[in-house]
Write a protein that holds these residues in place. Structure first.
Motif, PDB file in Angstrom:
ATOM      1  N   GLY A  86       3.144  16.727 -26.649  1.00  0.00           N
ATOM      2  CA  GLY A  86       3.955  17.791 -27.225  1.00  0.00           C
ATOM      3  C   GLY A  86       4.783  18.549 -26.209  1.00  0.00           C
ATOM      4  O   GLY A  86       5.722  19.260 -26.571  1.00  0.00           O
ATOM      5  N   TYR A  87       4.432  18.424 -24.920  1.00  0.00           N
ATOM      6  CA  TYR A  87       5.192  19.072 -23.855  1.00  0.00           C
ATOM      7  C   TYR A  87       6.261  18.113 -23.338  1.00  0.00           C
ATOM      8  O   TYR A  87       6.020  16.912 -23.202  1.00  0.00           O
ATOM      9  CB  TYR A  87       4.273  19.487 -22.704  1.00  0.00           C
ATOM     10  N   ALA A  88       7.420  18.655 -23.043  1.00  0.00           N
ATOM     11  CA  ALA A  88       8.518  17.848 -22.517  1.00  0.00           C
ATOM     12  C   ALA A  88       9.279  18.652 -21.477  1.00  0.00           C
ATOM     13  O   ALA A  88       9.297  19.883 -21.514  1.00  0.00           O
ATOM     14  CB  ALA A  88       9.458  17.404 -23.639  1.00  0.00           C
ATOM     15  N   VAL A  89       9.884  17.945 -20.533  1.00  0.00           N
ATOM     16  CA  VAL A  89      10.741  18.565 -19.522  1.00  0.00           C
ATOM     17  C   VAL A  89      12.118  17.926 -19.632  1.00  0.00           C
ATOM     18  O   VAL A  89      12.240  16.697 -19.677  1.00  0.00           O
ATOM     19  CB  VAL A  89      10.175  18.383 -18.099  1.00  0.00           C
ATOM     20  N   PRO A 134       3.238  19.877 -33.323  1.00  0.00           N
ATOM     21  CA  PRO A 134       3.137  18.646 -34.125  1.00  0.00           C
ATOM     22  C   PRO A 134       3.248  18.900 -35.626  1.00  0.00           C
ATOM     23  O   PRO A 134       3.611  17.999 -36.382  1.00  0.00           O
ATOM     24  CB  PRO A 134       1.756  18.088 -33.751  1.00  0.00           C
ATOM     25  N   ASP A 135       2.943  20.123 -36.061  1.00  0.00           N
ATOM     26  CA  ASP A 135       3.055  20.459 -37.484  1.00  0.00           C
ATOM     27  C   ASP A 135       4.465  20.883 -37.870  1.00  0.00           C
ATOM     28  O   ASP A 135       4.747  21.107 -39.048  1.00  0.00           O
ATOM     29  CB  ASP A 135       2.075  21.581 -37.839  1.00  0.00           C
ATOM     30  N   SER A 139      11.127  22.007 -34.698  1.00  0.00           N
ATOM     31  CA  SER A 139      11.279  23.248 -33.949  1.00  0.00           C
ATOM     32  C   SER A 139      10.545  23.138 -32.620  1.00  0.00           C
ATOM     33  O   SER A 139       9.464  22.553 -32.541  1.00  0.00           O
ATOM     34  CB  SER A 139      10.727  24.431 -34.749  1.00  0.00           C
ATOM     35  N   TYR A 140      11.143  23.675 -31.576  1.00  0.00           N
ATOM     36  CA  TYR A 140      10.526  23.632 -30.254  1.00  0.00           C
ATOM     37  C   TYR A 140      10.647  25.001 -29.597  1.00  0.00           C
ATOM     38  O   TYR A 140      11.445  25.847 -30.006  1.00  0.00           O
ATOM     39  CB  TYR A 140      11.191  22.566 -29.377  1.00  0.00           C
ATOM     40  N   TYR A 141       9.834  25.209 -28.554  1.00  0.00           N
ATOM     41  CA  TYR A 141       9.828  26.462 -27.814  1.00  0.00           C
ATOM     42  C   TYR A 141      10.066  26.160 -26.340  1.00  0.00           C
ATOM     43  O   TYR A 141       9.473  25.226 -25.792  1.00  0.00           O
ATOM     44  CB  TYR A 141       8.488  27.184 -27.977  1.00  0.00           C
ATOM     45  N   VAL A 142      10.917  26.946 -25.702  1.00  0.00           N
ATOM     46  CA  VAL A 142      11.102  26.845 -24.256  1.00  0.00           C
ATOM     47  C   VAL A 142      10.080  27.769 -23.606  1.00  0.00           C
ATOM     48  O   VAL A 142      10.067  28.970 -23.858  1.00  0.00           O
ATOM     49  CB  VAL A 142      12.531  27.235 -23.832  1.00  0.00           C
TER      50      VAL A 142
END
Length: 288
Positions: A86-89, A134-135, A139-142
């Motif tokens: 779930g984490y990405a750079v 994942p739910d 939507s993502y958060y920085v």
């Protein structure tokens, strides 16, 4: 929303934002930033910051309108270089995304007292850390970022690093430090040994010393280090008491070899070994 380069600026001594709203999170800034005075009034009670692109406004209606139309609300700018759990750079080139880099730098200054680059972002790469629920995959958060110069004569693999206050104490800074070393390519033929830009802040120094010590410990525990030498003391059968065990093989490795194995500068290896109580400089031979 505001573009920082189009308005006159104040010095940090004249600015004071009392509260920051990042997305739907409200928290206090630690320092002052040089937001344009005509867009961010002095002693502003709340500064609303987009959690996707970091554009800002003191007007909540303008902020809400921007959120509905933000071009980065679905996917961050740049190229994904890391993805796990779930984490990405994402690597963002300051040359190609100047406004994003400027807005991110202004926001970061609220929490970094030593940051000085705000508008000349073309020579920097920004690596933003995101988390996707994942739910709610849309939507993502920085959560934070680190930056580095595209060309560093001092072999710096990181210029500044920040995990935003609501997401701290979750080992995310360590994750970004690890990514910075991996991106240096130290474990490939064309890679280089590197380290963070110095001097480090007091908090940054403590964080890096812990990171370096863990990195060295993992490397030593793996064993089978190329270039190191094995020594064993041969014992005569007659001098070995019954029931005693042979001495284990003792591995010798130099500071330089530790640096090559971990991608760390020699000075950083020494700093970490001192913190671990494993470094004692050899005494200089006394002159007759």
């Amino acid at each position: 929303m505001a573009a920082p380069k189009s308005a006159p600026l104040q010095t940090p001594a004249d600015r004071n934002v009392n509260n920051v709203v990042l997305g739907d999170l409200l928290f206090k800034p630690w320092n002052q930033s040089i937001y344009p005075e005509d867009l961010v009034a002095k002693d502003a009670d709340r500064l609303y910051v987009c959690r996707w692109c970091f554009r800002y406004s003191c007007d909540v209606d303008i902020f809400e309108e921007h959120k509905r139309a933000c071009e980065h609300r679905i996917i961050p700018p740049g190229t994904k270089v890391y993805d796990h759990g779930g984490y990405a750079v994402w690597e963002v080139d300051g040359q190609n995304h100047k406004l994003f880099g400027q807005n991110l730098s202004l926001f970061a200054k609220l929490f970094l007292d030593h940051k000085t680059v705000f508008f000349d972002v073309a020579t920097f790469l920004y690596y933003i850390l995101t988390f996707t629920d994942p739910d709610d995959s849309d939507s993502y958060y920085v959560l934070g970022f680190f930056s580095k110069e595209k060309l560093s004569w001092d072999a710096n693999n990181l210029a500044c690093i920040l995990i935003f206050p609501p997401y701290q104490h979750k080992q995310l800074g360590k994750l970004l430090m690890g990514v910075s070393y991996k991106l240096s390519g130290w474990d490939s033929n064309r890679g280089c040994i590197g380290g963070p830009e110095k001097p480090l802040s007091e908090l940054g120094h403590k964080s890096y010393v812990r990171f370096w010590a863990e990195r060295i410990a993992r490397f030593l525990l793996r064993g089978k280090h190329s270039g190191s030498s094995l020594e064993t003391e041969q014992q005569k059968p007659s001098s070995t008491p019954k029931g005693s065990r042979k001495r284990p093989l003792r591995e010798t490795i130099t500071v330089e070899e530790l640096g090559l194995g971990t991608g760390m500068l020699t000075e950083d290896v020494i700093t970490a070994l001192k913190s671990m109580g494993l470094f004692e400089p050899q005494a200089s031979p006394q002159k007759a």
